[in-house]
Write an enzyme that holds these catalytic residues in place. Structure first.
Site, PDB file in Angstrom:
ATOM      1  N   ASN A  86      40.700 -54.626  -7.977  1.00  0.00           N
ATOM      2  CA  ASN A  86      39.531 -53.773  -8.188  1.00  0.00           C
ATOM      3  C   ASN A  86      38.285 -54.234  -7.419  1.00  0.00           C
ATOM      4  OD1 ASN A  86      39.805 -55.911 -10.267  1.00  0.00           O
ATOM      5  ND2 ASN A  86      37.794 -55.195 -10.940  1.00  0.00           N
ATOM      6  N   HIS A  87      38.314 -55.462  -6.866  1.00  0.00           N
ATOM      7  CA  HIS A  87      37.176 -55.946  -6.063  1.00  0.00           C
ATOM      8  C   HIS A  87      37.406 -55.773  -4.561  1.00  0.00           C
ATOM      9  CE1 HIS A  87      34.743 -57.564  -9.298  1.00  0.00           C
ATOM     10  NE2 HIS A  87      35.804 -58.162  -9.800  1.00  0.00           N
TER      11      HIS A  87
ATOM     12  N   HIS B 117      42.605 -64.238 -14.227  1.00  0.00           N
ATOM     13  CA  HIS B 117      42.291 -65.591 -13.761  1.00  0.00           C
ATOM     14  C   HIS B 117      42.721 -66.665 -14.754  1.00  0.00           C
ATOM     15  CE1 HIS B 117      38.993 -64.366 -10.621  1.00  0.00           C
ATOM     16  NE2 HIS B 117      40.002 -63.505 -10.665  1.00  0.00           N
TER      17      HIS B 117
ATOM     18  N   HIS C 245      47.857 -55.722 -10.836  1.00  0.00           N
ATOM     19  CA  HIS C 245      46.504 -56.205 -11.088  1.00  0.00           C
ATOM     20  C   HIS C 245      45.948 -55.436 -12.285  1.00  0.00           C
ATOM     21  CE1 HIS C 245      43.096 -58.507  -9.492  1.00  0.00           C
ATOM     22  NE2 HIS C 245      42.325 -57.500  -9.859  1.00  0.00           N
TER      23      HIS C 245
ATOM     24  N   GLU D 182      41.310 -61.044  -3.530  1.00  0.00           N
ATOM     25  CA  GLU D 182      40.196 -60.106  -3.729  1.00  0.00           C
ATOM     26  C   GLU D 182      38.882 -60.779  -4.112  1.00  0.00           C
ATOM     27  OE1 GLU D 182      40.173 -57.354  -6.872  1.00  0.00           O
ATOM     28  OE2 GLU D 182      40.189 -58.893  -8.415  1.00  0.00           O
ATOM     29  N   ASN D 183      38.939 -62.063  -4.489  1.00  0.00           N
ATOM     30  CA  ASN D 183      37.712 -62.810  -4.820  1.00  0.00           C
ATOM     31  C   ASN D 183      37.465 -63.959  -3.855  1.00  0.00           C
ATOM     32  OD1 ASN D 183      38.963 -62.251  -8.000  1.00  0.00           O
ATOM     33  ND2 ASN D 183      36.980 -61.413  -7.406  1.00  0.00           N
TER      34      ASN D 183
END
Length: 264
Positions: free
Chosen positions: A73-74, A184, A157, A45-46
């Site tokens: 969420n991203h 992370h 998540h 997602e990042n």
């Protein structure tokens, strides 16, 4: 069809930016060979500049040997990727978004050796967006997946350690592994829970090591000091790859071992 006594699955922690993608490119082939990996899951997602994912970035990650990408969420940060997410079943968005949202939150897919594996992507709610209940939503989805396979991995998540632990104990014995993502920061609590589910609170990050959760230190520190809106950038420096390898009984779907990995 389940035809192996055990199988090994690797889950790679949140890939951040280009440096994170390069770590996957360089290190994943060796990990697949060393641990006899049958399926590769990664949270992406990042992966596109630190926020969201794009079609080009996803295709790049698939070309490196990743079989399935989970998110969080991203997921919607790159708006141009929404049509791609809607049609690409190998990218999961959180299961507990409201009905009608593009994409899918779970999949049953064959591994390299034709074992069926179910993967779910679920978001927590503590200090996060208030989506539908992750416990109830996941429980119903597991029932459907169990009709096809007992091998089930969940990317949970979430922010709060307590929510992650409660979720894991609630589903202990019902799934193969519950892998925490989002913070992370890799935790050192990997274990097999009493009823046979592998668990780690957070698998960690695959991205720039000398950073603040993947972003340039000075920019993040400045944000904490003045509280002004800022765009964070991913530094182009050496990266760390964080992951876990889970060994699963292919018949019961229960975990036999979980190994934490951190490579530079």
């Amino acid at each position: 069809m389940q035809n192996n006594e055990t199988l090994n699955v690797i889950f790679i922690g949140d890939i951040v930016g280009k440096s994170g993608r390069q770590s996957v490119k360089v290190l994943l082939p060796r990990l697949i060979e060393q641990h006899k990996i049958e399926f590769v899951i990664a949270n992406g997602e990042n992966a596109a500049g630190g926020f969201g994912i794009t079609e080009n970035v996803a295709q790049e990650l698939f070309s490196y040997g990743i079989d399935l990408i989970t998110t969080g969420n991203h997921i919607w940060d790159k708006k141009e990727a929404i049509p791609y997410i809607a049609k690409e079943s190998r990218i999961l968005r959180p299961l507990n978004y409201p009905s009608g949202v593009p994409g899918t939150g779970s999949i049953v897919i064959p591994t390299r050796k034709k074992n069926l594996i179910g993967i779910l992507n679920v978001c927590g709610r503590v200090f996060m967006n208030l989506l539908e209940c992750p416990f109830r939503t996941t429980k119903e989805e597991i029932k459907k997946i169990k009709e096809q396979t007992n091998i089930i991995f969940i990317d949970f998540h979430a922010e709060a350690t307590s929510e992650k632990m409660a979720f894991a104990h609630y589903f202990d014995g019902h799934v193969s592994a519950i892998i925490g993502t989002h913070t992370h920061v890799q935790t050192a609590d990997e274990k097999i829970l009493p009823k046979g589910t592998a668990y780690i609170t957070d698998v960690g990050m695959t991205g720039p090591e000398d950073s603040v959760i993947g972003f340039k230190k000075d920019e993040v520190i400045e944000k904490f000091l003045d509280q002004m809106p800022k765009k964070f950038d991913v530094p182009s420096i050496s990266s760390i790859l964080s992951a876990v390898v889970v060994e699963v009984d292919s018949f019961s779907g229960l975990a036999k071992n979980i190994k934490r990995i951190s490579l530079r």
